[in-house]
Design an enzyme around this catalytic site. Sequence first.
Site, short mmCIF file in Angstrom:
data_model
loop_
_atom_site.label_atom_id
_atom_site.label_comp_id
_atom_site.label_asym_id
_atom_site.label_seq_id
_atom_site.Cartn_x
_atom_site.Cartn_y
_atom_site.Cartn_z
N ASP A 76 -2.91 1.66 -2.03
CA ASP A 76 -2.32 1.35 -0.73
C ASP A 76 -3.39 0.73 0.16
O ASP A 76 -4.07 1.41 0.92
CB ASP A 76 -1.77 2.64 -0.10
CG ASP A 76 -0.95 2.37 1.14
OD1 ASP A 76 -0.75 1.18 1.47
OD2 ASP A 76 -0.51 3.33 1.78
N ASP A 99 -0.76 -1.88 5.31
CA ASP A 99 0.20 -1.08 6.08
C ASP A 99 1.05 -2.00 6.94
O ASP A 99 0.62 -3.10 7.33
CB ASP A 99 -0.51 -0.09 7.01
CG ASP A 99 -1.50 0.79 6.28
OD1 ASP A 99 -1.16 1.27 5.19
OD2 ASP A 99 -2.62 0.98 6.80
N SER A 151 -2.97 -6.11 -15.33
CA SER A 151 -3.82 -6.25 -16.51
C SER A 151 -3.79 -4.97 -17.32
O SER A 151 -3.35 -3.93 -16.84
CB SER A 151 -5.28 -6.56 -16.14
OG SER A 151 -5.36 -7.67 -15.29
#
Length: 793
Positions: free
Chosen positions: A331, A334, A255
């Site tokens: 992040d 994992d 966006s």
Amino acid sequence: MKKGIKILLAAAMVALLVATAIAYRLLSSSLPTLSGNLSFDALSQPVSISRDENGLVNIDAKNRDDAMAALGFVHAQERFFQMDLSRRSASGRLSELFGERALEYDKSRRIHLLETVAQRRLASLPTDHQRMLSAYVAGVNKGLQTLKSKPFEYWLLGTEPQPWQAKDSLLVVYAMFFDLNDERANYDDSRSLLANYGSATLLNYLSPKGTDWDSALDGSSFSSATVPGDDVIDLSQSVAAAGLAYLPQQDEVGSNSWAVSGAHTQSGAAMLANDMHLGLRLPNTWFRAQLNYNRLQAPRMMVGATFPGVPAVVVGSNGQVAWGFTNAYGDWHDRIQLDINDGYYSTLEGPKAVELVQSEIQVKGKKPVSFVVQKTHWGPIVDNADGSKSALHWLAHYEESLNLELAQMDAASSLSDAINVCQVSGVPPLNCLIADNQGDIGWTIAGKMPIRSSQDTSMTVPWQQADKLWLGWLSPQDYPKKLSPKSSKLWTANARMIGGLGYEMIGDGGYANGARGKQIQKILDSKDQFTEAELLAIALDDRALFLERWKNYLTILLKKQDSLTNQQATVLLMLDDWTGRAKRYDSAYTLVRQFHRRYRQTLYQSVQDWLAVQHQLTLDDGVLNRLRQKEQAMWQLANHKPSNWLPQEFASWDEWMLAILDEAAADLIEQHGHLQAATWGEHNRLAVEHPMASVIPSWAPEPLRRLVAAPSQTMAGDSDMPRVQGRRFGASQRLIVTPGREHEGIFHMPGGQAGHPLSPYYLKGHQDWVQGRASPLLAGESRWQLQLIPSAP
């Protein structure tokens, strides 16, 4: 004989008319109830629901629970099938509707076991949120029951809609986690492949932290790496990945948003713009509504976009603050490299047995399919690109990742209040941009943020370090933020937002190229005062600044050749007509874009093939194409032309680039017939359809097909500019608003409000979105009024 034929034809015509009448009656009987009075036991006091000619909804209630009950009622009446798809998508239950074709998709979702997580989270919600959710659920089921017939999609599928449950609303939020997060951590897998079988030097070059397109809010940047020499990589003895089947670029679900402080508006209040880029379909992701009610001894108003299935206004304004979101690309996931032997995996506490979670997938028209999820205490087990095994560790696996705190935005009265709501909201982690009526603006992260260890988790990590990847949850007051900046302007566009400690907190989950953000920043810096119309113009900016240098590169490349093929000569003439924009009539833009994508794919696939040969790997095509920030390497290599990066079949880089250009032209000729016909508008023709469009045969009459598809129109805009637009992807809404001046606000939404093709406001407002015409945020004059009345005690 002729008389018999006439009788048969007449009978067939009568049968067709009868069938059409029956179909129309079934279809129309599932239209929402727009007017009158309805009894609704779950309400404490009467609620009024009004709609304007475009279907925009105003809900007037005495308290929040009643308002959310009414919102649930409207969502179910207008969009129940959409809600059903969302809950089934998150829990892996689409096969119950669509049969075997959804089976692999369901398996990919089932491994996360989010239905179990949602059930646990439901039990731990605060009492007032459980009450609000219960009211919403009651409204959904009342709305479904009030329809005279089940939604038309269930007639086409031959199935029955199932009642809504409280956990389903949480699953709808998890469906958005899937949309916005890399739930399989494929980015980590690709980076690990390059580092483990190549080198850290090669990884840092082909997948850098940033490029010269970065436009971070704090002005931070990363230095450019030098081109690796033949001690790192040598493609000169390899064959280029030429002739490779073209793999379209994956859409960046993200966006744009930007805000200017009151110093840059006539009113002195801050102004916000937000457009969220998602897949485009009918009905649209969002449903527009204004909610008016009393809470905490004060009247509350919220107007904006709601998400069917969830009791909240997701983006909008409450008269004092306006808020918008873009995907943060941090992040949040994992991959943990596993050591597995005979059903056991290694941990620091010794071997542990792989947990086997049994389930059955119900498949429409077939026997149930048994499915087993292999699970570690870190998460489910998946295959890496090289065939080894990893465990997936994802934010959504934690029940703490989700809550309903975003509903508290109704009481936010200042920048500080709204920032606090964002920071405690349980949503997929997002960039949150705030503007208030006092003239202040700010940015922070919305959603749960882990406290990270020093381990680099943008690659697959060894199991020995897995237990210390996340060290708890970051306190909201410690979240990265930018409040009332000196520039008095802010912008977000899915790229890296900040450097230093803030960057370390957020991590790298595969940031988008910074071109969109930089283009927005430059426009904001070029002016001192802004109106709503001028912010809309930024949203519609289709200038091709990102590809401009590539157009110049190709022009120079062609002009310096001693001779050109007829096709290359045509290409050169087309480049002379370059408009510098992703305009509908520009064929030069289409060609440069296709060359850029062909070059990117060929370069990264050539590196992947080289790795595979060096280490005797079997890899699926496109593993390295999942990397981000490729532009730096592409541009440096094309200009520096190092011999160790040139595949052996080419005598020079110019020859290689010309070959890629020829392939790009061939792609367009195959699709459009000839190059001049490959205008960007034709290449980017809108294809927005209802999920049920696939069950209507291609030979069906065009009027029938139009019931489940928006008009197929040529569109300007593309992915690396503010006006993000693809055939099935783009701005799912555009909001421009000054809090307190909502009557001057602008709102665009493709597809309009209606989920039913026979609705009187079906596709209303869609052409405003297509054409970029300003359309109002607030509903117009009421055309339909419905009263929901509690039964007498």
